[in-house]
Write a protein that holds these residues in place. Structure first.
Motif, PDB file in Angstrom:
ATOM      1  N   LEU A 145       0.819  -1.208   0.000  1.00 47.57           N
ATOM      2  CA  LEU A 145       0.000   0.000   0.000  1.00 47.57           C
ATOM      3  C   LEU A 145       0.855   1.260   0.000  1.00 47.57           C
ATOM      4  CD1 LEU A 145      -2.692  -0.940   2.677  1.00 47.57           C
ATOM      5  CD2 LEU A 145      -2.850  -1.192   0.187  1.00 47.57           C
ATOM      6  N   PHE A 146       0.358   2.263  -0.723  1.00 51.86           N
ATOM      7  CA  PHE A 146       0.950   3.594  -0.698  1.00 51.86           C
ATOM      8  C   PHE A 146      -0.129   4.605  -0.320  1.00 51.86           C
ATOM      9  CE2 PHE A 146       3.679   1.303  -3.665  1.00 51.86           C
ATOM     10  CZ  PHE A 146       4.949   1.662  -3.234  1.00 51.86           C
ATOM     11  N   LEU A 147       0.314   5.730   0.195  1.00 46.82           N
ATOM     12  CA  LEU A 147      -0.560   6.866   0.484  1.00 46.82           C
ATOM     13  C   LEU A 147      -0.075   8.025  -0.363  1.00 46.82           C
ATOM     14  CD1 LEU A 147      -2.742   8.281   2.298  1.00 46.82           C
ATOM     15  CD2 LEU A 147      -0.861   8.852   3.845  1.00 46.82           C
ATOM     16  N   HIS A 148      -0.998   8.687  -1.054  1.00 48.27           N
ATOM     17  CA  HIS A 148      -0.638   9.780  -1.948  1.00 48.27           C
ATOM     18  C   HIS A 148      -1.202  11.091  -1.419  1.00 48.27           C
ATOM     19  CE1 HIS A 148       0.262   6.901  -5.383  1.00 48.27           C
ATOM     20  NE2 HIS A 148      -0.449   6.149  -4.553  1.00 48.27           N
ATOM     21  N   TRP A 149      -0.360  12.104  -1.369  1.00 51.95           N
ATOM     22  CA  TRP A 149      -0.787  13.462  -1.042  1.00 51.95           C
ATOM     23  C   TRP A 149      -0.458  14.348  -2.233  1.00 51.95           C
ATOM     24  CZ3 TRP A 149       1.604  12.663   4.348  1.00 51.95           C
ATOM     25  CH2 TRP A 149       0.603  12.304   5.259  1.00 51.95           C
ATOM     26  N   ASP A 159      -4.452  19.151  -1.599  1.00 53.88           N
ATOM     27  CA  ASP A 159      -5.894  19.226  -1.779  1.00 53.88           C
ATOM     28  C   ASP A 159      -6.471  17.919  -2.304  1.00 53.88           C
ATOM     29  OD1 ASP A 159      -5.171  19.495  -4.631  1.00 53.88           O
ATOM     30  OD2 ASP A 159      -4.702  21.554  -4.066  1.00 53.88           O
ATOM     31  N   LEU A 160      -5.676  16.868  -2.297  1.00 51.86           N
ATOM     32  CA  LEU A 160      -6.143  15.543  -2.699  1.00 51.86           C
ATOM     33  C   LEU A 160      -5.359  14.486  -1.937  1.00 51.86           C
ATOM     34  CD1 LEU A 160      -7.614  13.483  -4.583  1.00 51.86           C
ATOM     35  CD2 LEU A 160      -5.780  13.882  -6.248  1.00 51.86           C
ATOM     36  N   THR A 161      -6.064  13.551  -1.328  1.00 50.59           N
ATOM     37  CA  THR A 161      -5.440  12.390  -0.693  1.00 50.59           C
ATOM     38  C   THR A 161      -5.996  11.144  -1.346  1.00 50.59           C
ATOM     39  OG1 THR A 161      -5.283  13.551   1.436  1.00 50.59           O
ATOM     40  CG2 THR A 161      -4.999  11.171   1.468  1.00 50.59           C
ATOM     41  N   ILE A 162      -5.104  10.203  -1.667  1.00 53.91           N
ATOM     42  CA  ILE A 162      -5.524   8.941  -2.268  1.00 53.91           C
ATOM     43  C   ILE A 162      -5.122   7.809  -1.332  1.00 53.91           C
ATOM     44  CG2 ILE A 162      -5.401   7.422  -4.270  1.00 53.91           C
ATOM     45  CD1 ILE A 162      -4.502   9.865  -5.904  1.00 53.91           C
ATOM     46  N   PHE A 163      -6.120   7.029  -0.896  1.00 53.10           N
ATOM     47  CA  PHE A 163      -5.913   5.893  -0.010  1.00 53.10           C
ATOM     48  C   PHE A 163      -6.022   4.598  -0.814  1.00 53.10           C
ATOM     49  CE2 PHE A 163      -8.017   9.322   2.293  1.00 53.10           C
ATOM     50  CZ  PHE A 163      -7.271   9.452   3.455  1.00 53.10           C
ATOM     51  N   GLU A 164      -5.282   3.571  -0.404  1.00 46.52           N
ATOM     52  CA  GLU A 164      -5.294   2.311  -1.142  1.00 46.52           C
ATOM     53  C   GLU A 164      -5.774   1.125  -0.308  1.00 46.52           C
ATOM     54  OE1 GLU A 164      -1.766   3.417  -4.345  1.00 46.52           O
ATOM     55  OE2 GLU A 164      -1.424   1.795  -2.912  1.00 46.52           O
ATOM     56  N   SER A 176      -7.362  -5.348  -3.846  1.00 43.79           N
ATOM     57  CA  SER A 176      -6.300  -4.993  -4.773  1.00 43.79           C
ATOM     58  C   SER A 176      -6.858  -4.206  -5.954  1.00 43.79           C
ATOM     59  CB  SER A 176      -5.611  -6.265  -5.276  1.00 43.79           C
ATOM     60  OG  SER A 176      -4.554  -5.938  -6.154  1.00 43.79           O
ATOM     61  N   GLY A 177      -6.142  -3.136  -6.341  1.00 41.99           N
ATOM     62  CA  GLY A 177      -6.565  -2.335  -7.483  1.00 41.99           C
ATOM     63  C   GLY A 177      -7.578  -1.261  -7.171  1.00 41.99           C
ATOM     64  N   MET A 178      -8.036  -1.189  -5.907  1.00 41.33           N
ATOM     65  CA  MET A 178      -9.011  -0.183  -5.497  1.00 41.33           C
ATOM     66  C   MET A 178      -8.316   0.988  -4.816  1.00 41.33           C
ATOM     67  SD  MET A 178     -12.222  -0.843  -6.221  1.00 41.33           S
ATOM     68  CE  MET A 178     -12.959   0.296  -5.052  1.00 41.33           C
ATOM     69  N   SER A 179      -8.861   2.172  -5.007  1.00 40.34           N
ATOM     70  CA  SER A 179      -8.366   3.346  -4.299  1.00 40.34           C
ATOM     71  C   SER A 179      -9.538   4.250  -3.957  1.00 40.34           C
ATOM     72  CB  SER A 179      -7.335   4.107  -5.147  1.00 40.34           C
ATOM     73  OG  SER A 179      -7.893   4.509  -6.382  1.00 40.34           O
ATOM     74  N   ALA A 180      -9.357   5.064  -2.937  1.00 37.29           N
ATOM     75  CA  ALA A 180     -10.379   6.035  -2.518  1.00 37.29           C
ATOM     76  C   ALA A 180      -9.749   7.417  -2.541  1.00 37.29           C
ATOM     77  CB  ALA A 180     -10.896   5.701  -1.121  1.00 37.29           C
ATOM     78  N   TRP A 181     -10.485   8.358  -3.124  1.00 34.75           N
ATOM     79  CA  TRP A 181      -9.972   9.711  -3.331  1.00 34.75           C
ATOM     80  C   TRP A 181     -10.799  10.699  -2.508  1.00 34.75           C
ATOM     81  CZ3 TRP A 181      -7.060  10.867  -8.261  1.00 34.75           C
ATOM     82  CH2 TRP A 181      -6.595   9.686  -8.861  1.00 34.75           C
ATOM     83  N   LEU A 182     -10.108  11.552  -1.764  1.00 33.56           N
ATOM     84  CA  LEU A 182     -10.760  12.602  -0.979  1.00 33.56           C
ATOM     85  C   LEU A 182     -10.137  13.919  -1.410  1.00 33.56           C
ATOM     86  CD1 LEU A 182     -12.779  12.976   1.459  1.00 33.56           C
ATOM     87  CD2 LEU A 182     -10.718  13.185   2.873  1.00 33.56           C
ATOM     88  N   ALA A 183     -10.975  14.864  -1.852  1.00 27.91           N
ATOM     89  CA  ALA A 183     -10.421  16.054  -2.496  1.00 27.91           C
ATOM     90  C   ALA A 183     -11.081  17.350  -2.058  1.00 27.91           C
ATOM     91  CB  ALA A 183     -10.545  15.920  -4.018  1.00 27.91           C
TER      92      ALA A 183
END
Length: 251
Positions: A145-149, A159-164, A176-183
């Motif tokens: 898993l990675f966390l994206h800012w 202004d965007l966080t992507i959770f895996e 696997s292959g799913m992500s959630a975006w909060l913006a």
């Protein structure tokens, strides 16, 4: 619980950074050419193709976390994290540009690290990829898993966080292959949109009773965020982006 949750709690209220080292120039590599080619496919950044950008950044983040080269090119002092006052930029592909950062502990092996990318050619770091760690997915296979800012408009604020760690069916295992975006898509500092993505297919998450439910496996509270709340960890992320800009002499 995510290892970075403790680190976020330690984020300081103020920061001052001073450059204390000079650059060491590299000669480039096959990896640097590959990365430049992949970034050219998705930059400059646009919302219309941000899922494609995410897929590229995730892949490049994986490469940076397994670097062929690890050349320190700059070090600054920072007060962002108590006990980790040395911020080192690393050139992982030998192109003389920092693409990986490490906050090093004053004593002992503790450190915080991640990959960083611009969203416009020659621009400041605006997409950060943090390693969260390996887990088992819903097929009981290993998933890293990675966390994206992301600072979508390169103004120094995330202004965007992507959770895996998405667990849509609440089975207890991330998918696997799913992500959630909060913006914060209107850049006013407040959460206003969310979505789930399965590879290139995305669906809007509509707030229920004013709450976006991202259905996250490891996030405190299961990934429930109030529509209109302050964008998560905004102050900490401003310090982080500022540190990276200072280290790259872009501020």
């Amino acid at each position: 619980m995510y290892w970075w949750a403790t680190v976020l709690a330690l984020a300081a209220a103020n920061v001052s950074s001073i450059a204390v080292a000079t650059d060491i120039r590299g000669q480039g590599s096959g990896l640097s050419m590959y990365k430049a080619r992949k970034l050219a496919e998705v930059l400059p950044y646009s919302v219309a193709r941000r899922v494609q950008t995410y897929q590229v950044m995730r892949r490049l983040g994986q490469l940076n976390h397994n670097p062929l080269f690890s050349e320190p090119i700059k070090e600054i002092e920072s007060e962002t994290f108590p006990g980790m006052k040395r911020l080192v930029l690393i050139d992982t592909d030998n192109d003389a540009v920092g693409d990986y950062f490490v906050y090093k502990a004053d004593e002992g092996p503790d450190e915080l690290y991640g990959a960083m990318f611009p969203l416009v050619e020659g621009g400041p770091p605006a997409w950060i990829v943090f390693p969260v760690g390996p887990v088992l997915d819903d097929e009981k296979e290993l998933l890293f898993l990675f966390l994206h800012w992301v600072d979508q408009n390169s103004d120094g604020r995330a202004d965007l966080t992507i959770f895996e760690d998405v667990d849509l069916d609440q089975s207890g295992w991330p998918e696997s292959g799913m992500s959630a975006w909060l913006a914060d898509d209107d850049f006013d500092g407040l959460v206003d949109t969310a979505m789930h993505c399965a590879k290139a297919e995305c669906s809007e998450i509509k707030p229920v009773d004013g709450v976006f439910d991202l259905k996250l496996r490891f996030n405190p509270g299961g990934g429930r965020f109030v529509n209109g709340q302050e964008f998560a960890n905004t102050g900490f992320l401003e310090l982080l982006f500022r540190d990276l800009r200072l280290a790259m002499e872009m501020e």
